[in-house]
Write an enzyme that holds these catalytic residues in place. Structure first.
Site, mmCIF file in Angstrom:
data_model
loop_
_atom_site.group_PDB
_atom_site.id
_atom_site.type_symbol
_atom_site.label_atom_id
_atom_site.label_comp_id
_atom_site.label_asym_id
_atom_site.label_seq_id
_atom_site.Cartn_x
_atom_site.Cartn_y
_atom_site.Cartn_z
ATOM 1 N N GLY B 46 51.030 -13.566 -10.194
ATOM 2 C CA GLY B 46 51.667 -12.521 -11.368
ATOM 3 C C GLY B 46 51.123 -11.921 -12.246
ATOM 4 N N HIS B 76 34.436 -0.643 -14.025
ATOM 5 C CA HIS B 76 33.799 -0.075 -15.024
ATOM 6 C C HIS B 76 34.560 0.496 -16.281
ATOM 7 C CE1 HIS B 76 29.530 -1.322 -13.383
ATOM 8 N NE2 HIS B 76 30.438 -1.356 -12.340
ATOM 9 N N ASP B 193 21.482 -3.327 -10.677
ATOM 10 C CA ASP B 193 22.950 -3.657 -9.781
ATOM 11 C C ASP B 193 22.217 -4.919 -8.731
ATOM 12 O OD1 ASP B 193 25.042 -3.565 -8.212
ATOM 13 O OD2 ASP B 193 24.800 -1.425 -7.638
ATOM 14 N N ALA B 230 40.393 5.865 -3.148
ATOM 15 C CA ALA B 230 40.770 6.985 -3.860
ATOM 16 C C ALA B 230 39.617 7.679 -4.412
ATOM 17 C CB ALA B 230 42.032 6.862 -4.651
ATOM 18 N N SER B 231 38.985 6.735 -5.246
ATOM 19 C CA SER B 231 37.910 7.164 -5.949
ATOM 20 C C SER B 231 36.473 7.659 -5.124
ATOM 21 C CB SER B 231 37.113 5.978 -6.765
ATOM 22 O OG SER B 231 36.662 5.098 -6.019
ATOM 23 N N HIS B 362 32.098 3.214 7.399
ATOM 24 C CA HIS B 362 31.966 3.168 6.138
ATOM 25 C C HIS B 362 30.654 2.686 5.445
ATOM 26 C CE1 HIS B 362 33.228 1.999 2.189
ATOM 27 N NE2 HIS B 362 32.681 0.843 2.091
ATOM 28 N N VAL B 363 30.285 3.160 4.354
ATOM 29 C CA VAL B 363 29.014 2.688 4.245
ATOM 30 C C VAL B 363 29.097 2.090 2.482
ATOM 31 C CG1 VAL B 363 27.485 4.088 5.449
ATOM 32 C CG2 VAL B 363 28.111 4.994 3.292
ATOM 33 N N HIS B 366 26.000 0.523 -2.608
ATOM 34 C CA HIS B 366 25.165 -0.265 -3.544
ATOM 35 C C HIS B 366 23.697 -0.424 -2.801
ATOM 36 C CE1 HIS B 366 27.967 -1.396 -6.600
ATOM 37 N NE2 HIS B 366 28.913 -1.445 -5.472
ATOM 38 N N HIS B 388 25.632 -7.182 -12.455
ATOM 39 C CA HIS B 388 26.578 -6.781 -11.465
ATOM 40 C C HIS B 388 26.561 -7.702 -10.268
ATOM 41 C CE1 HIS B 388 26.630 -2.577 -13.021
ATOM 42 N NE2 HIS B 388 26.943 -3.241 -14.027
#
Lengths: 553, 553
Positions: B46, B76, B193, B230-231, B362-363, B366, B388
């Site tokens: 929840g 972030h 990172d 979306a980002s 996709h890549v 990081h 991170h």
């Protein structure tokens, strides 16, 4: 009268991972291939196991001649106790497979009355119209078989789970010669493992893991603790071999690891000289550099050996400086986070951990694309039906067969419950039979269903609010309450205002109903529930389950 | 008096994925780097979001000079609205990052009073003692930055999330020259990172995805529907470029996709000629082969665009024969099953789906091992602190730094809450500050805590059994009940015997107590609960939550 026909009836395992069970029916004979479980999805709260609904078999009990097992993994044998309790049919399988079944039947207290029939690889069982041949294949558990089912209408070849490993640990390769011979004879229908159809190339030999293990063992100073699948006896053998090579004793930890290693050693599938086996209780009597522990928990299961060691709750083993952990397994989809949690915890404790992202210490037991192409090319079936896989895998296995030259109309991508019926007119896939799942929760089988699960999900999401009120059944007035208890909704100390408001709303709603002489408790409860739900959602954007209870006194 | 010292205080993001937030403190100045959320674990029933507990910042409010953002990902910036509501500090970031923050502040109705301070890459913000330079880096969202923090004690370089891509989509490469220059000047502390430290070699360029996309687009006959983050504006750009190359209009579907594409186009980060943008409502006005839809739901989220389309519940888009779906994203650990479910469903509907297992679409954003080595070698810091990542990543990043020649005592593997304090005496890591998490559920922040979650987990596992009884407060006799209601425990029709037995046991237990004049309701409730729990476990091997309620009338 029905025409002569041969039916392949998938009762599980198509369009899903796990729960493999298929019926083959010809005239008044039915044989069942495997009887597996699947594991519950994350939203099947509280469910321990998922087993196939076998209504079709129960309705045709008199035709059933036996169950034929391809291998001893849970998704192929886990449901057998539940099935045999309802239909006590003979169960045919190789010795290791039946050894694992035996353990299950003992736990369910039905071993004595069960009819386990051990077969050797290469052996054929003759029924009235059907004959079933066990053909050896390599897989991530020893003693796996494909099944050739000879019917008056032609041969069905069911691969079971398999891979092609030219250097298998036990020297027992997938019997390509036999498959080629069947291909030459003519195979009516091929049913083949689709699990890894999306992987290009050829799977890696189990033997390569042995080499990695020996390299790792050669540099280890302290204890080595390896987590792997308890059923992967070849892996166990290789861990044992590496241990012996570097003069380490071997202890098994975890119930299934102890059980299966014992079965495997008794039946001669796992070879470890007695003097190298030690009891897990005695591990601390030996110098660290002379100890290997093989444990359960490679999926990060919180109650299994590895997690218990990592979090310091293992009865016998606690972490020592210099311990080296090896997770010789891939996380099954959905388990990644659990596995990662254990890895993090082990690193926090200052010991070293080797896992798949770092070293090649696991291989898959399922054929990749090139291996599948080989089988298709040897067998050259008239018809093909991809099995064992989610829909995406079945679809890609279909595509693969078509690329190899099969006609699209000869390839059948069916799902659980869809019948493949072969007659002299060709193939008909329009029939379906009843299939489904039963949930096992604690002792109960099937007493948790979708409504119960829906309630559990609702309760999990936002908790519950119970409202109790006592009403005088003479004059219909409130004599006590409303009282409110909540669980899983909101911190009580934060919620005082909210709870008081719930009481107030409930009281108003009840009084409004009583004034209007609405004395149907169901109606009254509904209006209380709705008003309270509305208020709570508006106030908190949450939807706890609201239960009004009315006591007549 | 305290010696001069510089403190790095991780309030989130170390030893965990997400919830990145770090305070840097020198004398009476504190700056905050990022303010992210993390997503709830599966057993946080929840819970919508997890945000960092910022008690340390609240206690040192007067020192805080501002928040400095590395980039616009949720982990972030997601917690910023919750933080600004408590501490209205200036927020510095590049334009796209602030554009995304702006959207959040609008939703929370606090945009007007907020102090957003746009900076350009390369710009430096001067405070009293501290100076903060924004250095451009490449990542899976445009306009990402590393931060160089100039302090009287030396320079801290915080990489943010980054990779090294020699052919970035926007031509804006990770500024290696600047990092090298800082390295030459001398960097006191590198914070870098660690996400992909377990991956060998070098990450692939985003540009290679564009080539794959163009190849796929060149062969497509019908509509193309691409799901992605979306980002990831670079990805969006490449999808748009491939669409334009093959004369397709582009529609955005899903709230975050519509919002972010709009922000990105307005600010000039996403370049699509107006005539190629169409409204999702108008998609059906164009021939299929002239349409690309970019949608949310790449993680299989049941309520997002892709799932809705797959399951036929999308408001505007229904599947057409010939549609080609592309899932241009990796499943985040834990989401594999959801993604697989959507893929299966799309194949069932007869359309084609391309995803990561089949094509390189996709890549990662990081840095892999070789990229990290490059940064370490350019910067040559005095001290290093991996950031991170889960503990395993921090540990391996530590090992990497040591392999590159750093002294083990100069590398600090800390976790959230552990303070790295640098003074002229060297480094001290023994101090800790209060940290933790707050759960956001609906409107509430922090009103769901561990007890509420424990109750939800208990309710989820085996449901609940509520027992209500009315007792006469004059003579202490039972006047109504016990009544029993259950939810999520067992099918009611299977449970009649069990429920009757529960009533019986409760009645006996209450009468026994009343006879002994035990009139402490808490004691009485406990004995009822225990007896009922014991009976139910014995009978079903389940542990539902048992709630006895006593009404005094």
């Amino acid at each position: 009268m029905d025409k002569e026909s041969l039916k392949v009836i998938p009762l599980g395992g198509l369009g899903e991972i796990g729960k493999n069970i298929t019926a083959i029916e010809y005239k008044d004979e039915i044989i069942v291939i495997d009887g597996g479980i699947s594991f519950p999805d994350e939203d099947m709260y509280g469910v321990d196991l998922v087993i196939p609904d076998i209504r079709y078999l129960l309705e045709n009990k008199n035709k059933i001649k036996g169950m034929f097992l391809t291998h001893g993994h849970e998704d192929h044998i886990g449901a057998i106790p539940y099935i045999l309790k309802q239909i006590n049919m003979p169960v045919y399988g190789t010795r290791l497979t039946l050894g694992l079944v035996e353990n299950k039947l003992k736990e369910h207290n039905i071993l004595r009355e069960s009819k386990l029939k051990p077969v050797r690889t290469g052996q054929t069982i003759k029924l009235e119209n059907l004959k079933i041949e066990f053909i050896g294949v390599t897989h991530s558990i020893a003693d796996s078989c494909a099944l050739a089912i000879y019917t008056p209408m032609g041969i069905i070849l069911h691969t079971g789970d398999f891979k092609i490993d030219y250097t298998p640990i036990d020297g027992r390769m997938t019997n390509l010669n036999r498959m080629a011979a069947l291909g030459k004879k003519g195979v009516l229908l091929l049913m083949a493992d689709s699990t890894n159809v999306e992987r290009q190339g050829h799977s890696i030999s189990e033997k390569s893991i042995g080499e990695t293990l020996k390299r790792i063992f050669s540099g280890a100073q302290g204890r080595i603790i390896v987590a792997t699948f308890a059923s992967n006896i070849h892996r166990m053998q290789q861990i044992a071999d590496a241990s012996i090579a570097y003069n380490r004793k071997i202890a098994f930890s975890g119930r299934s690891m102890e059980n299966i290693s014992e079965v495997a050693m008794n039946l001669g599938y796992l070879h470890v000289p007695d003097e190298y086996i030690i009891d897990i209780k005695d591990v601390n009597k030996y110098p660290s550099e002379e100890v290997t522990i093989i444990t359960t928990g490679s999926q990060g299961e919180p109650m299994a050996g590895l997690s218990r060691i990592a979090y310091g709750s293992h009865r016998l083993i606690s972490i020592q400086p210099g311990d080296l952990f090896i997770i010789s397994a891939s996380p099954i989809p959905g388990n990644d986070k659990l596995v990662s949690r254990v890895i993090n915890q082990l690193f926090r404790k200052g010991v070293d951990v080797i896992y798949e992202d770092l070293e090649e210490i696991h291989v898959s037991g399922h054929a990749y694309q090139e291996e599948l192409k080989l089988i298709h090319s040897l067998v050259k079936p008239k018809y093909f039906m991809p099995v064992h896989g989610e829909y995406r895998h079945l679809k890609h296995h279909r595509d693969l067969a078509i690329k190899l030259g099969m006609k699209p109309e000869s390839v059948f991508t069916l799902e659980t419950g869809q019948v493949l019926e072969i007659s002299e007119d060709g193939v008909n896939t329009s029939k379906t039979v009843h299939t489904g799942v039963l949930f096992v929760d604690g002792i109960g089988v099937g007493d948790v269903g979708n409504i119960v699960l829906r309630d559990r999900r609702d309760l999990a999401k936002d908790g519950m609010v119970t409202i109790v009120v006592a009403i005088n059944k003479e004059n219909y007035s409130i004599v006590a309450g409303p009282d409110v208890i909540t669980r899983g909704f909101i911190y009580a100390r934060e919620a005082e205002d909210i709870i008081n408001k719930v009481k107030e709303i409930s009281k108003e709603e009840i009084e409004r109903c009583l004034e209007k002489e609405i004395l149907e408790w169901q109606v009254l409860k509904n209006s209380v529930r709705k008003s309270v739900e509305h208020f709570l959602y508006h106030k908190t954007k949450r939807n706890p389950s609201v239960f009004p209870i009315i006591m007549e006194v």
